[in-house]
Design an enzyme around this catalytic site. Structure first.
Site, PDB file in Angstrom:
ATOM      1  N   GLN A  53       0.880  -1.397  -0.070  1.00 16.46           N
ATOM      2  CA  GLN A  53      -0.006   0.087   0.086  1.00 16.46           C
ATOM      3  C   GLN A  53       0.819   1.227   0.124  1.00 16.46           C
ATOM      4  O   GLN A  53       0.422   2.386   0.138  1.00 16.46           O
ATOM      5  CB  GLN A  53      -0.935  -0.145   1.155  1.00 16.46           C
ATOM      6  CG  GLN A  53      -1.970  -1.270   1.486  1.00 16.46           C
ATOM      7  CD  GLN A  53      -2.422  -1.230   2.830  1.00 16.46           C
ATOM      8  OE1 GLN A  53      -3.278  -0.573   3.053  1.00 16.46           O
ATOM      9  NE2 GLN A  53      -1.865  -2.165   3.686  1.00 16.46           N
ATOM     10  N   HIS A 112      -1.693   0.992  -4.307  1.00 16.10           N
ATOM     11  CA  HIS A 112      -2.020   2.348  -4.182  1.00 16.10           C
ATOM     12  C   HIS A 112      -1.124   3.273  -4.787  1.00 16.10           C
ATOM     13  O   HIS A 112      -1.076   4.361  -4.928  1.00 16.10           O
ATOM     14  CB  HIS A 112      -1.836   2.908  -2.621  1.00 16.10           C
ATOM     15  CG  HIS A 112      -3.040   2.512  -1.557  1.00 16.10           C
ATOM     16  ND1 HIS A 112      -2.935   2.518  -0.415  1.00 16.10           N
ATOM     17  CD2 HIS A 112      -4.154   1.854  -1.940  1.00 16.10           C
ATOM     18  CE1 HIS A 112      -4.119   1.730   0.173  1.00 16.10           C
ATOM     19  NE2 HIS A 112      -4.820   1.496  -0.913  1.00 16.10           N
TER      20      HIS A 112
HETATM   21  P1  OAD Z   1      -1.314   3.122   8.663  1.00 15.85           P
HETATM   22  O1  OAD Z   1      -0.909   4.436   9.319  1.00 15.85           O
HETATM   23  O2  OAD Z   1      -2.675   3.208   8.817  1.00 15.85           O
HETATM   24  O3  OAD Z   1      -0.874   1.751   9.833  1.00 15.85           O
HETATM   25  C1  OAD Z   1       0.401   1.549   9.798  1.00 15.85           C
HETATM   26  C2  OAD Z   1       0.615   0.778  11.103  1.00 15.85           C
HETATM   27  O4  OAD Z   1       1.975   0.308  11.078  1.00 15.85           O
HETATM   28  C3  OAD Z   1       0.014   1.362  12.333  1.00 15.85           C
HETATM   29  O5  OAD Z   1      -0.891   0.462  13.046  1.00 15.85           O
HETATM   30  C4  OAD Z   1       1.312   1.558  13.075  1.00 15.85           C
HETATM   31  O6  OAD Z   1       1.083   1.429  14.558  1.00 15.85           O
HETATM   32  C5  OAD Z   1       2.273   0.307  12.720  1.00 15.85           C
HETATM   33  N1  OAD Z   1       3.845   0.709  12.741  1.00 15.85           N
HETATM   34  C6  OAD Z   1       4.156   1.897  12.461  1.00 15.85           C
HETATM   35  N2  OAD Z   1       5.710   1.459  12.558  1.00 15.85           N
HETATM   36  C7  OAD Z   1       5.800   0.167  12.959  1.00 15.85           C
HETATM   37  C8  OAD Z   1       7.055  -0.363  13.190  1.00 15.85           C
HETATM   38  N3  OAD Z   1       8.471   0.255  12.979  1.00 15.85           N
HETATM   39  N4  OAD Z   1       6.791  -1.761  13.412  1.00 15.85           N
HETATM   40  C9  OAD Z   1       5.622  -2.236  13.493  1.00 15.85           C
HETATM   41  N5  OAD Z   1       4.488  -1.531  13.360  1.00 15.85           N
HETATM   42  C10 OAD Z   1       4.709  -0.231  12.900  1.00 15.85           C
HETATM   43  O7  OAD Z   1      -0.688   2.804   7.389  1.00 15.85           O
HETATM   44  P2  OAD Z   1      -1.296   1.743   6.291  1.00 15.85           P
HETATM   45  O8  OAD Z   1      -1.981   0.659   6.724  1.00 15.85           O
HETATM   46  O9  OAD Z   1      -0.209   1.575   5.169  1.00 15.85           O
HETATM   47  O10 OAD Z   1      -3.613   5.330   1.440  1.00 15.85           O
HETATM   48  O11 OAD Z   1      -2.346   2.932   5.413  1.00 15.85           O
HETATM   49  C11 OAD Z   1      -3.189   2.362   4.500  1.00 15.85           C
HETATM   50  C12 OAD Z   1      -3.560   3.615   3.534  1.00 15.85           C
HETATM   51  O12 OAD Z   1      -3.869   4.751   4.242  1.00 15.85           O
HETATM   52  C13 OAD Z   1      -2.168   4.146   3.035  1.00 15.85           C
HETATM   53  O13 OAD Z   1      -1.792   3.540   1.878  1.00 15.85           O
HETATM   54  C14 OAD Z   1      -2.741   5.362   2.583  1.00 15.85           C
HETATM   55  C15 OAD Z   1      -3.577   5.948   3.771  1.00 15.85           C
HETATM   56  O14 OAD Z   1      -4.634   6.785   3.885  1.00 15.85           O
HETATM   57  C16 OAD Z   1      -3.475   6.512   0.565  1.00 15.85           C
HETATM   58  O15 OAD Z   1      -3.038   7.404   0.635  1.00 15.85           O
HETATM   59  C17 OAD Z   1      -4.634   5.990  -0.362  1.00 15.85           C
END
Ligand code: OAD
Ligand code: ZN
Length: 250
Positions: free
Chosen positions: A104, A122
């Site tokens: 993503q 994405h």
């Molecule tokens: P999120 O920011 O929603 O989720 C990232 C997750 O990774 C969170 O639950 C954090 O707690 C966790 N996290 C961060 N750093 C970490 C680490 N070092 N080790 C373990 N866990 C960690 O991001 P996505 O799920 O990618 O879309 O979000 C999905 C989509 O929402 C993105 O692609 C973007 C956004 O809006 C668009 O822009 C269309």
């Protein structure tokens, strides 16, 4: 013996033949790229209008929120190097175990790590498209400089043919995701679905884990809870790089 934690993860990796990974912004935070919904994510920062930045209708009315945000981020993103999490996946792919990575992320770090089989559901920053005439431009120094300097000079990257505003080939809210059918097919082929650093909150990618086949296993590595935690064979609420270091696969 009943295996748990890292030992169980190692056992599952060793005994799987068709691993598919589903990655999100959390796999890139250790490279200095902020995520969206983690504790330091852009959705938790009051000075950033995150709901407007990646919304296609808003972008068409006023692309300045998006370009202002990217103005700060583009240098970090283009200079970032892959994390241990990315290198772990590259290793699993080289071992012939990881067959597909569904990403993503728009940061391209999985590609930089050398992962070959991936789907950017994405989109990514590799090309820009004119909103007016659809002409495509591979990313170039002129576009990068305009974005870097946007907060000073407020000049958008524009189409050479028609002066239309350029939009990177990333999926905004309100636009269809890319290659979802292929992503779904790969998820259904998997004997192990490994989700790394995704909050699993954004439709439709958040639906994918519910499509694993009956005998397949779901493993979630994310430092905060997800709605699939109860459904997974293994959940590790830890830093991805910390886990990869314990596994010694990277
Ligand atoms: P999120 O920011 O929603 O989720 C990232 C997750 O990774 C969170 O639950 C954090 O707690 C966790 N996290 C961060 N750093 C970490 C680490 N070092 N080790 C373990 N866990 C960690 O991001 P996505 O799920 O990618 O879309 O979000 C999905 C989509 O929402 C993105 O692609 C973007 C956004 O809006 C668009 O822009 C269309
Ligand atoms: Zn144009």
């Amino acid at each position: 013996m009943i295996l748990t934690g890292i030992d169980l993860l190692m056992n599952l990796l060793m005994n799987s033949k068709y691993i598919v990974s589903l990655i999100g912004a959390g796999i890139s935070t250790n490279a200095g790229i902020p995520d969206f919904r983690g504790p330091k994510g852009i959705y938790n920062q009051k000075n950033i209008a995150a709901d407007k930045i990646f919304n296609i209708n808003y972008f068409k009315q006023d692309p300045s929120q998006f370009y202002s945000h990217m103005s700060e981020l583009i240098t970090i993103m283009l200079n970032a190097t892959p994390t241990k999490g990315h290198l772990f996946l590259k290793k699993l792919e080289d071992l012939g175990k990881l067959k597909m990575t569904i990403s993503q992320n728009i940061d391209g770090l999985h590609k930089k790590a050398g992962i070959k089989n991936y789907i950017d559901v994405h989109g990514n920053f590799e090309k820009f498209i004119c909103l007016n005439c659809n002409k495509e431009y591979p990313i170039n120094d002129e576009i990068i400089d305009l974005i870097k300097n946007f907060n000073n000079n407020k000049i958008f990257p524009k189409c050479k043919e028609c002066e239309g505003i350029l939009k990177p080939d990333v999926v905004f809210f309100g636009e269809p995701v890319k290659m979802l059918e292929l992503a779904l097919t790969e998820v259904q082929k998997a004997d192990l679905l490994l989700t790394l650093g995704t909050s699993l909150q954004v439709y439709p990618v958040d639906q994918l884990p519910s499509y694993i086949s009956e005998n397949a296993k779901l493993v979630i590595i994310n430092n905060t809870e997800t709605k699939y935690d109860d459904y997974a064979k293994l959940v590790l609420h830890d830093d991805i790089d910390y886990i990869v270091e314990k596994l010694k696969i990277y």
